[in-house]
Every structure is written in structure tokens, then in C-alpha cells.
Scaffold this motif. Structure first.
Motif, PDB file in Angstrom:
ATOM      1  N   GLU A  13      22.971  10.937  -9.112  1.00 58.36           N
ATOM      2  CA  GLU A  13      22.989  12.243  -9.750  1.00 58.36           C
ATOM      3  C   GLU A  13      24.086  12.286 -10.813  1.00 58.36           C
ATOM      4  O   GLU A  13      25.198  11.825 -10.576  1.00 58.36           O
ATOM      5  N   GLY A  14      23.739  12.851 -11.982  1.00 54.25           N
ATOM      6  CA  GLY A  14      24.725  12.970 -13.033  1.00 54.25           C
ATOM      7  C   GLY A  14      24.102  12.874 -14.396  1.00 54.25           C
ATOM      8  O   GLY A  14      22.886  12.696 -14.533  1.00 54.25           O
ATOM      9  N   PRO A  15      24.918  12.950 -15.459  1.00 53.78           N
ATOM     10  CA  PRO A  15      24.383  12.966 -16.816  1.00 53.78           C
ATOM     11  C   PRO A  15      23.876  11.619 -17.318  1.00 53.78           C
ATOM     12  O   PRO A  15      23.138  11.573 -18.303  1.00 53.78           O
ATOM     13  N   MET A  16      24.272  10.532 -16.654  1.00 55.84           N
ATOM     14  CA  MET A  16      23.835   9.214 -17.088  1.00 55.84           C
ATOM     15  C   MET A  16      22.436   8.941 -16.524  1.00 55.84           C
ATOM     16  O   MET A  16      22.246   8.842 -15.316  1.00 55.84           O
ATOM     17  N   SER A  17      21.453   8.825 -17.410  1.00 57.19           N
ATOM     18  CA  SER A  17      20.070   8.617 -16.980  1.00 57.19           C
ATOM     19  C   SER A  17      19.932   7.357 -16.165  1.00 57.19           C
ATOM     20  O   SER A  17      20.550   6.331 -16.467  1.00 57.19           O
ATOM     21  N   ILE A  18      19.114   7.419 -15.098  1.00 53.66           N
ATOM     22  CA  ILE A  18      18.904   6.240 -14.268  1.00 53.66           C
ATOM     23  C   ILE A  18      17.760   5.388 -14.798  1.00 53.66           C
ATOM     24  O   ILE A  18      17.468   4.309 -14.283  1.00 53.66           O
ATOM     25  N   LEU A  19      17.081   5.839 -15.842  1.00 57.15           N
ATOM     26  CA  LEU A  19      15.948   5.105 -16.409  1.00 57.15           C
ATOM     27  C   LEU A  19      16.431   4.064 -17.405  1.00 57.15           C
ATOM     28  O   LEU A  19      17.463   4.231 -18.027  1.00 57.15           O
ATOM     29  N   LYS A  45      25.246   0.137 -17.410  1.00 54.99           N
ATOM     30  CA  LYS A  45      23.966  -0.018 -16.729  1.00 54.99           C
ATOM     31  C   LYS A  45      23.233  -1.249 -17.247  1.00 54.99           C
ATOM     32  O   LYS A  45      23.512  -1.743 -18.335  1.00 54.99           O
ATOM     33  N   SER A  46      22.262  -1.708 -16.476  1.00 55.71           N
ATOM     34  CA  SER A  46      21.399  -2.797 -16.928  1.00 55.71           C
ATOM     35  C   SER A  46      20.648  -2.360 -18.179  1.00 55.71           C
ATOM     36  O   SER A  46      20.179  -1.220 -18.270  1.00 55.71           O
ATOM     37  N   GLY A  47      20.550  -3.260 -19.147  1.00 57.67           N
ATOM     38  CA  GLY A  47      19.801  -2.974 -20.361  1.00 57.67           C
ATOM     39  C   GLY A  47      20.552  -2.189 -21.408  1.00 57.67           C
ATOM     40  O   GLY A  47      19.956  -1.714 -22.382  1.00 57.67           O
ATOM     41  N   THR A  48      21.870  -2.040 -21.248  1.00 59.40           N
ATOM     42  CA  THR A  48      22.636  -1.252 -22.223  1.00 59.40           C
ATOM     43  C   THR A  48      23.213  -2.098 -23.360  1.00 59.40           C
ATOM     44  O   THR A  48      23.838  -1.554 -24.266  1.00 59.40           O
ATOM     45  N   GLY A  49      23.035  -3.414 -23.299  1.00 59.71           N
ATOM     46  CA  GLY A  49      23.517  -4.250 -24.400  1.00 59.71           C
ATOM     47  C   GLY A  49      24.742  -5.086 -24.089  1.00 59.71           C
ATOM     48  O   GLY A  49      25.328  -5.691 -24.993  1.00 59.71           O
ATOM     49  N   LYS A  50      25.126  -5.156 -22.819  1.00 53.35           N
ATOM     50  CA  LYS A  50      26.322  -5.924 -22.460  1.00 53.35           C
ATOM     51  C   LYS A  50      26.162  -7.404 -22.800  1.00 53.35           C
ATOM     52  O   LYS A  50      27.032  -8.020 -23.426  1.00 53.35           O
ATOM     53  N   SER A  51      25.038  -7.984 -22.375  1.00 61.43           N
ATOM     54  CA  SER A  51      24.807  -9.405 -22.649  1.00 61.43           C
ATOM     55  C   SER A  51      24.560  -9.658 -24.135  1.00 61.43           C
ATOM     56  O   SER A  51      24.913 -10.720 -24.657  1.00 61.43           O
ATOM     57  N   VAL A  52      23.982  -8.677 -24.820  1.00 56.59           N
ATOM     58  CA  VAL A  52      23.807  -8.788 -26.276  1.00 56.59           C
ATOM     59  C   VAL A  52      25.174  -8.892 -26.947  1.00 56.59           C
ATOM     60  O   VAL A  52      25.381  -9.698 -27.862  1.00 56.59           O
ATOM     61  N   LEU A  53      26.120  -8.084 -26.482  1.00 54.28           N
ATOM     62  CA  LEU A  53      27.474  -8.142 -27.021  1.00 54.28           C
ATOM     63  C   LEU A  53      28.091  -9.519 -26.780  1.00 54.28           C
ATOM     64  O   LEU A  53      28.718 -10.098 -27.682  1.00 54.28           O
ATOM     65  N   LEU A  54      27.897 -10.056 -25.572  1.00 59.14           N
ATOM     66  CA  LEU A  54      28.453 -11.371 -25.246  1.00 59.14           C
ATOM     67  C   LEU A  54      27.870 -12.462 -26.151  1.00 59.14           C
ATOM     68  O   LEU A  54      28.593 -13.364 -26.595  1.00 59.14           O
ATOM     69  N   ILE A 109      31.183  -9.687 -18.380  1.00 62.96           N
ATOM     70  CA  ILE A 109      30.107  -8.700 -18.415  1.00 62.96           C
ATOM     71  C   ILE A 109      29.702  -8.420 -16.972  1.00 62.96           C
ATOM     72  O   ILE A 109      29.395  -9.351 -16.217  1.00 62.96           O
ATOM     73  N   SER A 110      29.694  -7.153 -16.579  1.00 65.42           N
ATOM     74  CA  SER A 110      29.444  -6.862 -15.159  1.00 65.42           C
ATOM     75  C   SER A 110      29.038  -5.410 -14.975  1.00 65.42           C
ATOM     76  O   SER A 110      29.199  -4.577 -15.869  1.00 65.42           O
ATOM     77  N   HIS A 111      28.483  -5.107 -13.797  1.00 62.92           N
ATOM     78  CA  HIS A 111      28.355  -3.720 -13.363  1.00 62.92           C
ATOM     79  C   HIS A 111      28.880  -3.599 -11.933  1.00 62.92           C
ATOM     80  O   HIS A 111      28.553  -2.665 -11.211  1.00 62.92           O
ATOM     81  N   ASP A 112      29.718  -4.565 -11.538  1.00 62.27           N
ATOM     82  CA  ASP A 112      30.284  -4.637 -10.194  1.00 62.27           C
ATOM     83  C   ASP A 112      31.674  -3.990 -10.209  1.00 62.27           C
ATOM     84  O   ASP A 112      32.656  -4.602 -10.621  1.00 62.27           O
ATOM     85  N   MET A 113      31.762  -2.750  -9.761  1.00 61.14           N
ATOM     86  CA  MET A 113      33.031  -2.034  -9.821  1.00 61.14           C
ATOM     87  C   MET A 113      34.079  -2.610  -8.868  1.00 61.14           C
ATOM     88  O   MET A 113      35.279  -2.510  -9.129  1.00 61.14           O
ATOM     89  N   LYS A 114      33.642  -3.220  -7.775  1.00 64.65           N
ATOM     90  CA  LYS A 114      34.612  -3.854  -6.882  1.00 64.65           C
ATOM     91  C   LYS A 114      35.337  -4.977  -7.608  1.00 64.65           C
ATOM     92  O   LYS A 114      36.562  -5.135  -7.495  1.00 64.65           O
ATOM     93  N   SER A 115      34.598  -5.765  -8.381  1.00 63.66           N
ATOM     94  CA  SER A 115      35.211  -6.847  -9.150  1.00 63.66           C
ATOM     95  C   SER A 115      36.137  -6.292 -10.221  1.00 63.66           C
ATOM     96  O   SER A 115      37.214  -6.840 -10.476  1.00 63.66           O
ATOM     97  N   VAL A 116      35.718  -5.216 -10.858  1.00 60.02           N
ATOM     98  CA  VAL A 116      36.563  -4.579 -11.883  1.00 60.02           C
ATOM     99  C   VAL A 116      37.908  -4.202 -11.292  1.00 60.02           C
ATOM    100  O   VAL A 116      38.972  -4.537 -11.850  1.00 60.02           O
ATOM    101  N   PHE A 117      37.899  -3.525 -10.154  1.00 58.51           N
ATOM    102  CA  PHE A 117      39.153  -3.060  -9.572  1.00 58.51           C
ATOM    103  C   PHE A 117      39.984  -4.198  -8.989  1.00 58.51           C
ATOM    104  O   PHE A 117      41.201  -4.081  -8.882  1.00 58.51           O
ATOM    105  N   ARG A 118      39.330  -5.318  -8.649  1.00 57.67           N
ATOM    106  CA  ARG A 118      40.077  -6.461  -8.125  1.00 57.67           C
ATOM    107  C   ARG A 118      40.740  -7.278  -9.234  1.00 57.67           C
ATOM    108  O   ARG A 118      41.827  -7.826  -9.036  1.00 57.67           O
TER     109      ARG A 118
END
Length: 253
Positions: free
Chosen positions: A247-253, A40-49, A199-208
């Protein structure tokens, strides 16, 4: 045949005030693979990069590039390691005051003692590789957003890096351009044999395009595997993200 580990992340932690963004993460990225870090946005992906490129230092833990602890190096030695990496920033981050030619030539002039003839050859070659020609004289403001991304990628690969880091390369672009960016990532991996970290949240790109992928959540990787392994995972957090459900256990906030 045993694969060579190109980037090894060990017990990496980073906090900003009371917020702990990375909580002792561990990860090996192999030479020549296309590796995605999603979340998700804000989870630290770019920080890791930023840690991989040594633009940011951890609170604890370290990163090894080709077996070398980059945070144990002095600044002058760190330049040698950074020369192994090219970075495509999220918004291309081109120098507005420079032409396309000068943008792509920037790293060549900074790191290498090359003749202007050789610089011109390299600039033309890398622009052609990303599908651009006859634009050297233009300024970034004259280009579309997609063309700016391509110029940014040409600049990232201009000096022949061994590693290319992509910060959300398909964010803010239409689906056709996103597919074109994915094709470029595959092309550079195939032709230049680079190790790609995306670094991405684009699942289409992941699967491609991804060989392997890691899902970052709450400061740690909760799943590392192939795209197919993520698709088949029964973990409710993984399923929610892969399927793009609110909907699910991963918070949308």
C-alpha cells in the motif's frame, strides 16, 4: 578532506521506444565507497549499470570515470576505461564450457601479457579471497548457485579493477548466502579499496553494507543519502519502498 569523485553521471537519458527509462539522471559516486542503486524491478537500475560499464550508450547526457567522458572515447580507448571495472552479473554468467580456473583467468589472458605461472597465482589468490579453494578443475555445472556467484566475483576482481559493479548479487539466494555475499562486498571494499556500485532491491543488504544509496523511481532519483537517512525519510515513496509495503503511492505494477 575532499573526497574524489570516481563516477559522475550527468543528465543521463535513455528510452526504449516510447518508454523513457532514465530521465536526465545526475549522480556522483565517490572513490572507495559502496554505493547502492535501489528501486522496483523494471525501473532502469540495470540499464544504468550498463551505461556505467559502457555496454550501452545514452540518448543524451554522459558519464565521467575519473573525470573522463567515456562516451567521447573511441572504442579502442574505451577498452582502457573498461579495464578499470569488474562486473558481477546477476546470474554469474560463467562460461559453461570453461573450468573455474579458465573462467577466472579469462580477463587476465585477454587484457594482460602474463606468464602462466603469474596467472595461476592470481587465480588461486582471488578464489581464496572469495572463500573458494580446490575448485579450479571443476566446471560451473558442478557448483552450487552460491559457489557460481563467488567464482563470478573472483573473475570480476581477477585483474585488480578500481571499480566493481554488482547486478543484483543477492537475488535468488537464501538469506544465509545473501549475508555471505554482503560480507564479500565489505571485504573487497576494505582489502582492495575498490569503488563498489551495487544494483539491488534488497533492503537488508543496503542496511548491512551501503555507505550511500539512491532510490530510482519513474526515471529519476527521488532520494540519495545514507541508509539511515532513507530509514528516517518522511517521503511516502521512500517509506513505502524501505518498509516493503504494497500500500502506498508507489505503483506495484
Amino acid at each position: 578532506m575532499e573526497r574524489k569523485v570516481k563516477i559522475s553521471i550527468r543528465n543521463l537519458s535513455k528510452s526504449f521506444g516510447p518508454k523513457q527509462v532514465l530521465k536526465g539522471v545526475n549522480l556522483d559516486i565517490y572513490e572507495g565507497e559502496i554505493f547502492y542503486v535501489i528501486g522496483k524491478s523494471g525501473t532502469g537500475k540495470s540499464v544504468l549499470l550498463k551505461h556505467i560499464s559502457a555496454l550501452m550508450r545514452p540518448d543524451s547526457g554522459t558519464i565521467y570515470i575519473d573525470g573522463e567522458d567515456i562516451f567521447a572515447l573511441k572504442e579502442k580507448e574505451l577498452y582502457r576505461v573498461r579495464r578499470k571495472m569488474g562486473v558481477l552479473f546477476q546470474m554469474a554468467a560463467l562460461f559453461d564450457s570453461m573450468s573455474v580456473y579458465e573462467n577466472v583467468a579469462f580477463a587476465l589472458r585477454r587484457f594482460y601479457n602474463l606468464s602462466e605461472e603469474e596467472i595461476a597465482r592470481q587465480v588461486k589468490e582471488k578464489l581464496a579471497m572469495v572463500g573458494l579453494s580446490q575448485v579450479e578443475h571443476l566446471n560451473p555445472a558442478d557448483l552450487s548457485g552460491g559457489m557460481q556467484k563467488r567464482v563470478g566475483l573472483a573473475r570480476a576482481i581477477a585483474f585488480g579493477p578500481e571499480i566493481v559493479l554488482y547486478d543484483e548479487p543477492t537475488t535468488g539466494v537464501d538469506p544465509i548466502l545473501a549475508a555471505a555475499v554482503d560480507d564479500l562486498i565489505l571485504k573487497l571494499n576494505r582489502e582492495l579499496k575498490v569503488t563498489s556500485v551495487v544494483i539491488s532491491h534488497d533492503m537488508k543488504s543496503v542496511f548491512r553494507t551501503a555507505h550511500r544509496v539512491a532510490l530510482l523511481y519513474n526515471g529519476n532519483f527521488i532520494k540519495i543519502g545514507t541508509p539511515q537517512e532513507l530509514r528516517e525519510s518522511e517521503d511516502p515513496l521512500v517509506r513505502q519502498f524501505v518498509e516493503g509495503r504494497a500500500e502506498g503511492p508507489m505503483s506495484i505494477l
